[in-house]
Motif scaffolding. Structure first.
Motif, PDB file in Angstrom:
ATOM      1  N   ARG A  70      66.153  46.899  26.631  1.00 28.99           N
ATOM      2  CA  ARG A  70      66.064  48.209  27.309  1.00 28.99           C
ATOM      3  C   ARG A  70      64.403  48.822  26.920  1.00 28.99           C
ATOM      4  NH1 ARG A  70      71.228  50.320  25.206  1.00 28.99           N
ATOM      5  NH2 ARG A  70      69.627  51.870  23.911  1.00 28.99           N
ATOM      6  N   ILE A  71      63.833  48.330  26.044  1.00 24.00           N
ATOM      7  CA  ILE A  71      62.543  48.788  26.007  1.00 24.00           C
ATOM      8  C   ILE A  71      61.819  47.872  26.573  1.00 24.00           C
ATOM      9  CG2 ILE A  71      60.078  48.138  23.890  1.00 24.00           C
ATOM     10  CD1 ILE A  71      62.812  49.512  21.849  1.00 24.00           C
ATOM     11  N   VAL A  72      62.163  46.298  26.889  1.00 25.56           N
ATOM     12  CA  VAL A  72      61.510  45.158  27.326  1.00 25.56           C
ATOM     13  C   VAL A  72      60.932  45.666  28.548  1.00 25.56           C
ATOM     14  CG1 VAL A  72      61.348  42.985  27.810  1.00 25.56           C
ATOM     15  CG2 VAL A  72      61.414  43.182  25.457  1.00 25.56           C
ATOM     16  N   ASP A  73      62.849  46.106  29.248  1.00 29.97           N
ATOM     17  CA  ASP A  73      62.633  46.435  30.561  1.00 29.97           C
ATOM     18  C   ASP A  73      61.945  48.083  31.244  1.00 29.97           C
ATOM     19  OD1 ASP A  73      64.900  44.896  31.242  1.00 29.97           O
ATOM     20  OD2 ASP A  73      66.207  46.052  31.035  1.00 29.97           O
ATOM     21  N   VAL A  74      61.755  48.592  30.248  1.00 28.27           N
ATOM     22  CA  VAL A  74      60.606  49.185  30.106  1.00 28.27           C
ATOM     23  C   VAL A  74      59.205  49.382  30.040  1.00 28.27           C
ATOM     24  CG1 VAL A  74      59.929  52.273  29.448  1.00 28.27           C
ATOM     25  CG2 VAL A  74      62.303  51.925  29.589  1.00 28.27           C
ATOM     26  N   LEU A  75      58.778  48.729  29.041  1.00 22.52           N
ATOM     27  CA  LEU A  75      57.978  48.091  29.065  1.00 22.52           C
ATOM     28  C   LEU A  75      56.542  47.364  30.441  1.00 22.52           C
ATOM     29  CD1 LEU A  75      57.624  46.543  25.521  1.00 22.52           C
ATOM     30  CD2 LEU A  75      56.556  48.878  26.491  1.00 22.52           C
ATOM     31  N   ARG A  76      57.986  46.947  31.165  1.00 22.13           N
ATOM     32  CA  ARG A  76      57.888  46.098  32.452  1.00 22.13           C
ATOM     33  C   ARG A  76      57.701  46.968  33.615  1.00 22.13           C
ATOM     34  NH1 ARG A  76      61.591  41.129  31.657  1.00 22.13           N
ATOM     35  NH2 ARG A  76      59.388  39.573  31.005  1.00 22.13           N
ATOM     36  N   THR A  77      57.505  48.667  33.568  1.00 20.82           N
ATOM     37  CA  THR A  77      57.354  49.227  34.595  1.00 20.82           C
ATOM     38  C   THR A  77      55.620  49.432  34.003  1.00 20.82           C
ATOM     39  OG1 THR A  77      58.047  51.268  33.216  1.00 20.82           O
ATOM     40  CG2 THR A  77      59.458  50.168  34.624  1.00 20.82           C
ATOM     41  N   VAL A  78      55.456  49.035  33.742  1.00 20.88           N
ATOM     42  CA  VAL A  78      53.900  49.888  32.771  1.00 20.88           C
ATOM     43  C   VAL A  78      52.739  48.524  33.439  1.00 20.88           C
ATOM     44  CG1 VAL A  78      52.369  50.120  30.725  1.00 20.88           C
ATOM     45  CG2 VAL A  78      54.559  51.018  30.639  1.00 20.88           C
ATOM     46  N   PHE A  79      52.121  49.574  34.296  1.00 21.68           N
ATOM     47  CA  PHE A  79      50.515  48.301  34.703  1.00 21.68           C
ATOM     48  C   PHE A  79      49.394  48.830  34.538  1.00 21.68           C
ATOM     49  CE2 PHE A  79      54.520  47.555  36.807  1.00 21.68           C
ATOM     50  CZ  PHE A  79      54.300  45.969  37.552  1.00 21.68           C
ATOM     51  N   ASP A  80      48.469  48.526  34.837  1.00 24.78           N
ATOM     52  CA  ASP A  80      47.120  48.550  34.043  1.00 24.78           C
ATOM     53  C   ASP A  80      46.601  49.130  35.642  1.00 24.78           C
ATOM     54  OD1 ASP A  80      44.614  48.430  34.885  1.00 24.78           O
ATOM     55  OD2 ASP A  80      43.924  47.055  32.805  1.00 24.78           O
ATOM     56  N   PRO A  81      46.292  49.704  36.527  1.00 31.13           N
ATOM     57  CA  PRO A  81      46.056  50.420  37.740  1.00 31.13           C
ATOM     58  C   PRO A  81      45.379  48.755  38.309  1.00 31.13           C
ATOM     59  CG  PRO A  81      45.663  52.450  36.220  1.00 31.13           C
ATOM     60  CD  PRO A  81      45.820  50.810  34.844  1.00 31.13           C
ATOM     61  N   ASP A 132      53.148  46.724  18.764  1.00 34.89           N
ATOM     62  CA  ASP A 132      51.692  46.334  18.777  1.00 34.89           C
ATOM     63  C   ASP A 132      51.253  45.908  19.798  1.00 34.89           C
ATOM     64  OD1 ASP A 132      51.503  46.417  16.101  1.00 34.89           O
ATOM     65  OD2 ASP A 132      52.064  45.047  14.980  1.00 34.89           O
ATOM     66  N   MET A 133      50.780  46.130  20.596  1.00 32.53           N
ATOM     67  CA  MET A 133      49.582  45.493  21.733  1.00 32.53           C
ATOM     68  C   MET A 133      48.060  46.024  21.607  1.00 32.53           C
ATOM     69  SD  MET A 133      49.772  48.486  24.514  1.00 32.53           S
ATOM     70  CE  MET A 133      49.483  47.651  26.032  1.00 32.53           C
ATOM     71  N   THR A 134      47.780  44.688  23.158  1.00 30.73           N
ATOM     72  CA  THR A 134      46.389  44.304  23.101  1.00 30.73           C
ATOM     73  C   THR A 134      45.761  44.892  24.728  1.00 30.73           C
ATOM     74  OG1 THR A 134      44.351  42.847  22.395  1.00 30.73           O
ATOM     75  CG2 THR A 134      46.260  42.177  23.483  1.00 30.73           C
ATOM     76  N   PHE A 135      44.881  44.092  24.975  1.00 30.32           N
ATOM     77  CA  PHE A 135      44.200  44.743  26.309  1.00 30.32           C
ATOM     78  C   PHE A 135      43.068  43.071  26.619  1.00 30.32           C
ATOM     79  CE2 PHE A 135      45.090  49.262  25.461  1.00 30.32           C
ATOM     80  CZ  PHE A 135      45.280  49.721  26.062  1.00 30.32           C
ATOM     81  N   THR A 136      43.374  43.010  28.049  1.00 26.69           N
ATOM     82  CA  THR A 136      42.615  41.433  28.629  1.00 26.69           C
ATOM     83  C   THR A 136      41.693  41.669  27.926  1.00 26.69           C
ATOM     84  OG1 THR A 136      42.477  43.181  30.981  1.00 26.69           O
ATOM     85  CG2 THR A 136      44.444  41.408  30.279  1.00 26.69           C
ATOM     86  N   ALA A 137      40.965  43.449  27.674  1.00 19.63           N
ATOM     87  CA  ALA A 137      39.044  43.034  27.335  1.00 19.63           C
ATOM     88  C   ALA A 137      39.174  44.286  26.933  1.00 19.63           C
ATOM     89  CB  ALA A 137      38.859  43.617  28.496  1.00 19.63           C
ATOM     90  N   PRO A 138      38.409  44.167  25.297  1.00 16.97           N
ATOM     91  CA  PRO A 138      38.440  45.472  24.696  1.00 16.97           C
ATOM     92  C   PRO A 138      37.486  46.562  25.565  1.00 16.97           C
ATOM     93  CG  PRO A 138      37.825  43.055  23.835  1.00 16.97           C
ATOM     94  CD  PRO A 138      37.997  43.756  24.784  1.00 16.97           C
ATOM     95  N   THR A 139      36.872  46.545  25.993  1.00 16.33           N
ATOM     96  CA  THR A 139      36.353  48.006  26.936  1.00 16.33           C
ATOM     97  C   THR A 139      36.978  48.550  28.459  1.00 16.33           C
ATOM     98  OG1 THR A 139      34.808  45.814  28.000  1.00 16.33           O
ATOM     99  CG2 THR A 139      33.328  47.080  26.171  1.00 16.33           C
ATOM    100  N   CYS A 140      38.828  48.472  27.874  1.00 15.47           N
ATOM    101  CA  CYS A 140      39.463  48.342  29.048  1.00 15.47           C
ATOM    102  C   CYS A 140      39.110  49.838  29.102  1.00 15.47           C
ATOM    103  CB  CYS A 140      40.927  48.468  28.535  1.00 15.47           C
ATOM    104  SG  CYS A 140      42.286  49.267  30.169  1.00 15.47           S
ATOM    105  N   PRO A 141      38.561  50.095  30.804  1.00 17.12           N
ATOM    106  CA  PRO A 141      38.522  51.772  30.771  1.00 17.12           C
ATOM    107  C   PRO A 141      39.618  52.827  30.941  1.00 17.12           C
ATOM    108  CG  PRO A 141      38.170  50.112  33.042  1.00 17.12           C
ATOM    109  CD  PRO A 141      38.784  48.989  31.856  1.00 17.12           C
ATOM    110  N   VAL A 142      40.632  52.226  31.205  1.00 20.42           N
ATOM    111  CA  VAL A 142      42.151  52.793  31.296  1.00 20.42           C
ATOM    112  C   VAL A 142      43.503  52.745  30.223  1.00 20.42           C
ATOM    113  CG1 VAL A 142      41.990  53.455  33.505  1.00 20.42           C
ATOM    114  CG2 VAL A 142      43.014  51.092  33.116  1.00 20.42           C
ATOM    115  N   ILE A 180      47.131  54.138  29.325  1.00 24.35           N
ATOM    116  CA  ILE A 180      47.632  52.379  29.120  1.00 24.35           C
ATOM    117  C   ILE A 180      48.845  52.945  27.384  1.00 24.35           C
ATOM    118  CG2 ILE A 180      48.336  50.806  29.016  1.00 24.35           C
ATOM    119  CD1 ILE A 180      45.763  49.940  30.569  1.00 24.35           C
ATOM    120  N   LEU A 181      48.142  53.287  27.218  1.00 26.91           N
ATOM    121  CA  LEU A 181      48.714  53.520  25.542  1.00 26.91           C
ATOM    122  C   LEU A 181      49.731  54.480  25.734  1.00 26.91           C
ATOM    123  CD1 LEU A 181      45.883  52.746  23.069  1.00 26.91           C
ATOM    124  CD2 LEU A 181      47.960  50.930  23.462  1.00 26.91           C
ATOM    125  N   GLN A 182      48.703  55.879  26.004  1.00 30.77           N
ATOM    126  CA  GLN A 182      49.476  57.165  26.378  1.00 30.77           C
ATOM    127  C   GLN A 182      51.489  56.673  27.432  1.00 30.77           C
ATOM    128  OE1 GLN A 182      48.315  60.359  28.351  1.00 30.77           O
ATOM    129  NE2 GLN A 182      49.474  61.327  28.072  1.00 30.77           N
TER     130      GLN A 182
END
Length: 106
Positions: A12-23, A49-59, A63-65
Motif C-alpha cells: 500500500r505504501i508503494v501504491d501511495v508513492l506512485r501518486t507523488v509526482f515532481d511537477p 530513503d529517497m533522492t532527487f534527479t538533481a540535488p538542486t531540485c527546486p520543489v 515533494i518530501l512533504q
C-alpha cells in the motif's frame, strides 16, 4: 506484526508513492527510481530513503512533504521519516521500464 501484514502495508505504501509526482516530470517518484529504501518497523514506524534527479531540485521541500503526508495515511503506518540522500547518485537506469518509456528513454 506478521510478515504478511508488513508485506501488505508495504504494498500500500508503494501504491501511495506512485501518486507523488515532481511537477516538472510526468512520472511518479517510485517509478522514477527516487525511492531507495522503504523500511517498516513492527510498531508502524516507517523510514524512507529517497533522492532527487538533481540535488538542486527546486520543489524538493514540496515533494518530501507530499511523500511524508501521503505515506502517513496508510493504515498500519504510525509515523514516517523521509530521509533525503544522494548516495548512490541517481541516474536514469534506476527508472522502471514504464518510466523510461513515458519519458522516451527506450
Amino acid at each position: 506484526m506478521t510478515q504478511e501484514e508488513k508485506f501488505a502495508i508495504e504494498s500500500r505504501i508503494v501504491d501511495v508513492l506512485r501518486t507523488v509526482f515532481d511537477p516538472e516530470i510526468p512520472v511518479n517518484v517510485y517509478d522514477l527510481g527516487l525511492i531507495y529504501r522503504i523500511e517498516l518497523a513492527d510498531d508502524g514506524t516507517l523510514d524512507i530513503d529517497m533522492t532527487f534527479t538533481a540535488p538542486t531540485c527546486p520543489v524538493a521541500d514540496y515533494i518530501l512533504q507530499d511523500v511524508r503526508q501521503k505515506v502517513e495515511t496508510v493504515t498500519g503506518v504510525t509515523s514516517a521519516n523521509v530521509h533525503l540522500v544522494f548516495e548512490p547518485e541517481w541516474d536514469k537506469s534506476m527508472m522502471s521500464e514504464e518510466a523510461r518509456m513515458e519519458l522516451g528513454f527506450d
